[in-house]
Scaffold this motif. Structure first.
Motif, PDB file in Angstrom:
ATOM      1  N   LYS A  56      36.485 -58.304 -22.107  1.00 52.33           N
ATOM      2  CA  LYS A  56      36.730 -57.285 -21.403  1.00 52.33           C
ATOM      3  C   LYS A  56      37.234 -56.095 -21.975  1.00 52.33           C
ATOM      4  CE  LYS A  56      38.693 -57.899 -17.307  1.00 52.33           C
ATOM      5  NZ  LYS A  56      37.756 -57.304 -16.498  1.00 52.33           N
ATOM      6  N   ARG A  58      40.355 -55.813 -22.303  1.00 49.37           N
ATOM      7  CA  ARG A  58      41.528 -55.574 -21.315  1.00 49.37           C
ATOM      8  C   ARG A  58      42.721 -55.336 -22.212  1.00 49.37           C
ATOM      9  NH1 ARG A  58      41.763 -57.659 -15.838  1.00 49.37           N
ATOM     10  NH2 ARG A  58      43.608 -58.464 -15.127  1.00 49.37           N
ATOM     11  N   SER A 142      38.133 -60.133 -13.096  1.00 50.37           N
ATOM     12  CA  SER A 142      36.735 -59.723 -12.742  1.00 50.37           C
ATOM     13  C   SER A 142      35.676 -59.511 -14.181  1.00 50.37           C
ATOM     14  CB  SER A 142      36.544 -58.234 -12.029  1.00 50.37           C
ATOM     15  OG  SER A 142      37.423 -57.258 -12.716  1.00 50.37           O
ATOM     16  N   ASN A 144      33.591 -57.851 -15.711  1.00 43.27           N
ATOM     17  CA  ASN A 144      33.138 -56.396 -16.004  1.00 43.27           C
ATOM     18  C   ASN A 144      34.260 -56.049 -17.480  1.00 43.27           C
ATOM     19  OD1 ASN A 144      35.434 -56.397 -14.146  1.00 43.27           O
ATOM     20  ND2 ASN A 144      35.813 -54.240 -14.766  1.00 43.27           N
ATOM     21  N   SER A 150      33.797 -53.306 -10.665  1.00 41.87           N
ATOM     22  CA  SER A 150      33.790 -54.746 -10.797  1.00 41.87           C
ATOM     23  C   SER A 150      32.214 -55.259 -10.380  1.00 41.87           C
ATOM     24  CB  SER A 150      34.754 -55.357  -9.857  1.00 41.87           C
ATOM     25  OG  SER A 150      36.172 -54.966 -10.113  1.00 41.87           O
ATOM     26  N   HIS A 232      40.287 -47.357 -13.404  1.00 38.89           N
ATOM     27  CA  HIS A 232      39.812 -48.617 -13.129  1.00 38.89           C
ATOM     28  C   HIS A 232      38.446 -48.362 -12.236  1.00 38.89           C
ATOM     29  CE1 HIS A 232      41.812 -52.488 -13.396  1.00 38.89           C
ATOM     30  NE2 HIS A 232      40.854 -52.821 -13.054  1.00 38.89           N
TER      31      HIS A 232
END
Ligand code: AMP
Ligand code: MG
Length: 324
Positions: A56, A58, A142, A144, A150, A232
């Motif tokens: 991700k 992230r 999620s 994505n 998302s 986001h």
């Protein structure tokens, strides 16, 4: 995804078993929930959890939600307060994530380094079958790329992170369309960290715990939602909000498109209209993904004043427009 390798599978018993095997050996599987698609890994396997953050892109301080079968499993991973148990019994399986003090068996990587952990039992038969078959708590943010809208369809997952997952279980378009409500229940008074389909009104009506406001500058890290620090849910073109009394947003642009419940003025390159707030929530992210490809430089989104799920819609739209 250019390699042509088949990644999307119908959620037959056989495919769910194969997905569970992948999770058990530390791989990544995307699965449908009633909110959005999740990117699943064995939450107790630090290396598997690391793959989620990598796939991700992230930030590593943004913790994951552990997906479990039911409230009975919660004490395996968290210190469950009486208020939290009551909320789980009332709203699970469903779109409510409960943040609690973590047990030590939950890897720090899954908790973003916090001493708390987020738990949810999803109300989707495919998700529940996958959790049951694997016998694991499934870490599932999620599915994505970080910052993108998302995914609410299997093809959204394929487009964003198809190369990183071994398998995508296809449960069709998700029913709710926005991510779960996140509440901090580490203390008797709960705080809503992220609005969702279990609304403020529903939590208040249930009368199971008093609701307090989260404090962004709280010295107690557990009372904050780390995810809310980041931009986001954003499409790749500019998104602007249309609030009552701000007709100016439509002026001056050569090509714009629109989504929302109110009727826009003439001139949109493409228009997506939703009849109800529930429909808006369900279609919000797929509309962003569709409109960013329609050729317009600007998406104008109706900023609804509806109560209930309206709060979740306003939260996602504000973030997508770069507001906090
Ligand atoms: P996602 O999995 O992409 O839906 O994001 C999960 C959301 O839950 C993020 O906004 C996180 O910040 C929030 N979350 C997960 N774990 C915790 C935690 N331990 N404390 C506070 N918020 C959390
Ligand atoms: Mg997310």
């Amino acid at each position: 995804m250019m390699d042509g390798q088949k990644k999307i599978f119908d959620p037959t018993d056989d495919h769910i078993s194969r997905a569970a095997e992948i999770l058990k050996r530390g791989g990544l599987v995307a699965f449908p929930t009633e909110t959005v698609y999740g990117l699943g890994a064995n939450a107790l396997d630090e290396r598997a959890v690391g793959k989620i953050f990598e796939a991700k892109r992230r930030p590593c301080d943004n913790p994951l939600i552990l997906h479990i079968l039911c409230a009975d499993e919660a004490p395996l991973y968290a210190d469950v307060t009486p208020e939290a148990l009551a909320l789980m019994e009332r709203f699970w399986p469903g779109p409510l994530t409960v943040v609690l003090r973590a047990m030590h068996n939950v890897p720090l990587a899954a908790r973003g380094g916090l001493d708390t952990v987020a738990l949810r039992a999803p109300a989707n038969p495919v998700a529940l079958a996958l959790i049951r078959e694997s016998g694991l708590p499934v870490a599932g943010p999620s599915a994505n790329k970080s910052g993108r809208p998302s995914p609410t369809r299997a093809t959204d997952v394929l487009n964003d992170i198809g190369d990183s997952v071994e398998m995508i279980l296809d449960g069709g378009a998700t029913r709710i369309g926005v991510e779960s409500t996140v509440v901090d229940a580490t203390e008797p008074r709960i705080a809503i960290l992220r609005p969702g389909a279990v609304t403020r009104e529903m939590l208040a009506e249930a009368g199971l715990a008093e609701i307090t406001e989260p404090c962004p500058r709280s010295p107690d890290k557990s009372r904050r939602s780390p995810g809310t620090r980041y931009r986001h849910y954003a499409p790749s073109v500019e998104l602007r909000l249309w609030e009552d009394g701000s007709p100016g947003v439509f002026g001056g642009e050569s090509a714009w498109c629109y989504m929302g419940m109110k009727k826009p003025p003439e001139g949109a390159l493409r228009t997506i209209i939703f009849a109800t707030p529930e429909e808006y929530a369900r279609g919000l992210f797929s509309a962003m993904r569709e409109l960013e490809r329609c050729g317009a430089k600007l998406i104008i989104a109706d900023f609804p004043d509806a109560p209930g799920i309206g709060e979740a819609i306003r939260n996602r739209l504000s973030r997508a427009a770069g507001r906090q």
